[in-house]
Scaffold this motif. Structure first.
Motif, short mmCIF file in Angstrom:
data_model
loop_
_atom_site.label_atom_id
_atom_site.label_comp_id
_atom_site.label_asym_id
_atom_site.label_seq_id
_atom_site.Cartn_x
_atom_site.Cartn_y
_atom_site.Cartn_z
N LYS A 1 2.78 -6.34 -20.23
CA LYS A 1 2.46 -4.98 -19.80
C LYS A 1 1.15 -4.93 -19.02
N THR A 2 0.18 -5.71 -19.47
CA THR A 2 -1.11 -5.75 -18.79
C THR A 2 -0.98 -6.43 -17.43
N VAL A 3 -0.26 -7.52 -17.39
CA VAL A 3 -0.05 -8.24 -16.13
C VAL A 3 0.70 -7.36 -15.13
N ASP A 4 1.73 -6.68 -15.62
CA ASP A 4 2.51 -5.80 -14.74
C ASP A 4 1.67 -4.63 -14.24
N ALA A 5 0.81 -4.10 -15.11
CA ALA A 5 -0.04 -2.97 -14.71
C ALA A 5 -1.03 -3.40 -13.63
N LYS A 6 -1.58 -4.59 -13.76
CA LYS A 6 -2.52 -5.08 -12.74
C LYS A 6 -1.80 -5.31 -11.42
N ALA A 7 -0.59 -5.83 -11.49
CA ALA A 7 0.19 -6.05 -10.26
C ALA A 7 0.51 -4.72 -9.58
N ARG A 8 0.83 -3.71 -10.38
CA ARG A 8 1.10 -2.39 -9.82
C ARG A 8 -0.16 -1.83 -9.16
N PHE A 9 -1.31 -2.03 -9.78
CA PHE A 9 -2.57 -1.56 -9.22
C PHE A 9 -2.83 -2.23 -7.87
N GLU A 10 -2.63 -3.52 -7.79
CA GLU A 10 -2.88 -4.25 -6.54
C GLU A 10 -1.91 -3.80 -5.45
N ALA B 1 -0.57 -0.81 -5.31
CA ALA B 1 -1.01 0.54 -4.95
C ALA B 1 -2.20 0.50 -4.01
N ALA B 2 -3.12 -0.45 -4.25
CA ALA B 2 -4.28 -0.58 -3.36
C ALA B 2 -3.84 -0.95 -1.95
N ALA B 3 -2.87 -1.85 -1.84
CA ALA B 3 -2.35 -2.23 -0.53
C ALA B 3 -1.68 -1.04 0.16
N ARG B 4 -0.98 -0.23 -0.62
CA ARG B 4 -0.33 0.95 -0.06
C ARG B 4 -1.37 1.95 0.45
N LEU B 5 -2.42 2.16 -0.32
CA LEU B 5 -3.46 3.11 0.10
C LEU B 5 -4.16 2.60 1.36
N LEU C 1 -11.11 0.91 1.02
CA LEU C 1 -9.74 0.72 1.46
C LEU C 1 -9.44 1.46 2.78
N GLY C 2 -10.41 2.19 3.28
CA GLY C 2 -10.25 2.82 4.58
C GLY C 2 -10.11 4.33 4.58
N VAL C 3 -10.14 4.96 3.42
CA VAL C 3 -10.03 6.41 3.37
C VAL C 3 -11.27 7.04 4.00
N LYS C 4 -11.05 8.02 4.85
CA LYS C 4 -12.15 8.70 5.54
C LYS C 4 -12.54 9.95 4.76
N PHE C 5 -13.75 9.97 4.21
CA PHE C 5 -14.21 11.08 3.39
C PHE C 5 -15.24 11.93 4.12
N VAL C 6 -15.29 13.20 3.74
CA VAL C 6 -16.41 14.07 4.12
C VAL C 6 -17.66 13.50 3.47
N GLN C 7 -18.75 13.45 4.21
CA GLN C 7 -20.02 12.92 3.71
C GLN C 7 -21.02 14.07 3.58
N PRO C 8 -21.13 14.67 2.41
CA PRO C 8 -22.03 15.82 2.26
C PRO C 8 -23.50 15.39 2.25
N PRO D 1 -1.56 4.72 -10.74
CA PRO D 1 -1.00 5.99 -10.26
C PRO D 1 -1.98 6.81 -9.43
N ILE D 2 -3.27 6.68 -9.70
CA ILE D 2 -4.28 7.42 -8.93
C ILE D 2 -4.24 6.98 -7.47
N LEU D 3 -4.17 5.68 -7.25
CA LEU D 3 -4.10 5.15 -5.89
C LEU D 3 -2.78 5.53 -5.23
N GLU D 4 -1.71 5.47 -5.99
CA GLU D 4 -0.39 5.83 -5.46
C GLU D 4 -0.36 7.28 -5.01
#
Length: 344
Positions: A196-205, A207-211, A250-257, A328-331
């Motif tokens: 479960k831990t290995v699968d969760a880390k793979a899902r995270f990676e 998701a990072a590639a998708r983002l 990862l490349g997300v463009k944010f407002v910089q206050p 899921p946050i990245l997804e």
């Protein structure tokens, strides 16, 4: 990461709003388990042999055996739970007013842990002492400040625990924060090779590639990190929190206050809520912050381009730092960017 009023050098409103804005707690200066069949690997606390762990302050904790009476900040306890490590007590947002688990409790069974404090500044020393804590674990948003540990009773609290561990939740990127929680969990008996831990880390990676791909495909989409109170609209600085710092990598463009002296966020009156234009708004999901449904009466909110376009999404302002909870946050952010229209 932080929020609302109450003072100390790192204002509570400051820190709380920092993470996204309100809610977190307040000035930062206030600042094992049995086998778990539901969360990932099994963790056996109290095993024979010496235990040691060096935290992010550089403090090394040591014991003759693995700690078994663990007390932790709620979000950290939830992360440990995902690795199969259970705690005896928690402090921080755990239970909502209607008795349900707070968003920061994750999959914790809150009926099975001693809730030592549920709001900022609350920490029941008597309940805490009765647990005979071997280990106290919490986050750190500012060097040496223990998150949700009241400053006025910090010395008593730390003396009652045989060891104290503090791990960064700010100024470093999400992968590092995840790694450190995993390392702590492993030291406490978790099996990081559990499927479960290995699968969760793979899902995270994945998701990072998708983002990363989503951000690259929509380079013009701008994201604002917001949090709301009755009087103020907080706009957070992305580099200061572990989650948004990583999204930016990862490349997300944010407002910089224009941040205040503490560097975490800019607070705007509602009259000035339109200062920054964005295509997507990520709004603080903590129970201490006002949610979008409560902002409909504020004209300036209703006129924001992202609001008018229906491009407002929740922000998990204080993530539970396990791979299972962060993937899921990245997804979700990737999906929002993939579907977003340029409106600002």
């Amino acid at each position: 990461m932080p929020s609302t009023a109450r003072a100390t050098s790192f204002s509570r409103r400051g820190l709380l709003a920092a993470g996204g804005a309100l809610g977190l707690g307040a000035a930062l200066v206030a600042c094992g388990g049995d086998k778990d069949k539901k969360s990932g690997g099994s963790a056996e606390s109290g095993t024979s042999g010496p235990w040691s762990f060096k935290d992010d302050r550089g403090t090394e904790s040591k014991a003759s055996g693995t700690p078994k009476n663990i007390v932790a900040f709620t979000g950290t306890a939830a992360a440990l739970y995902d690795y199969g490590v259970e705690v005896k007590g928690v402090f921080g947002p755990t239970k909502t007013k209607d008795g349900k688990p707070d968003v920061q409790a994750g999959d914790l069974d809150i009926s099975k842990v001693e809730i030592i404090g549920n709001v900022w500044g609350e920490f029941n020393l008597e309940k805490y002492a009765k647990l005979s804590p071997d280990l106290l674990v919490t986050d750190m948003w500012q060097k040496d400040a223990l998150w949700y540990v009241p400053d006025q009773s910090k010395d008593k609290i730390t003396k009652l625990a045989k060891n104290t561990v503090a791990l960064w939740a700010a100024t470093v990127s999400m992968p590092k924060v995840l790694q450190r929680r995993a390392e702590l969990a492993e030291s406490l008996g978790a099996d990081l090779k559990d499927k479960k831990t290995v699968d969760a880390k793979a899902r995270f990676e994945k998701a990072a590639a998708r983002l990363r791909a989503a951000a690259k495909s929509k380079p013009g989409i701008t994201v604002l990190i917001g949090s709301a109170s009755a009087d103020l609209f907080y706009v957070s600085v992305p580099k200061m929190s572990a989650d948004t710092a990583y999204f930016e990598e990862l490349g997300v463009k944010f407002v910089q206050p224009k941040a205040d002296a503490q560097g975490f966020f800019e607070n705007l009156s509602w009259e000035n809520a339109g200062k920054y234009k964005a295509d997507i708004i990520m709004m603080d999901n903590r129970s201490s912050a006002l949610q979008p449904s409560a902002l409909t009466s504020k004209p300036t909110w209703a006129q924001l381009p992202a609001v008018k376009a229906g491009q407002v999404i929740p922000r998990v302002t204080e993530p539970i730092y396990s791979y299972a909870k962060c993937a899921p946050i990245l997804e979700d952010l990737a999906k929002a960017i993939e579907n977003a229209k340029k409106v600002a």
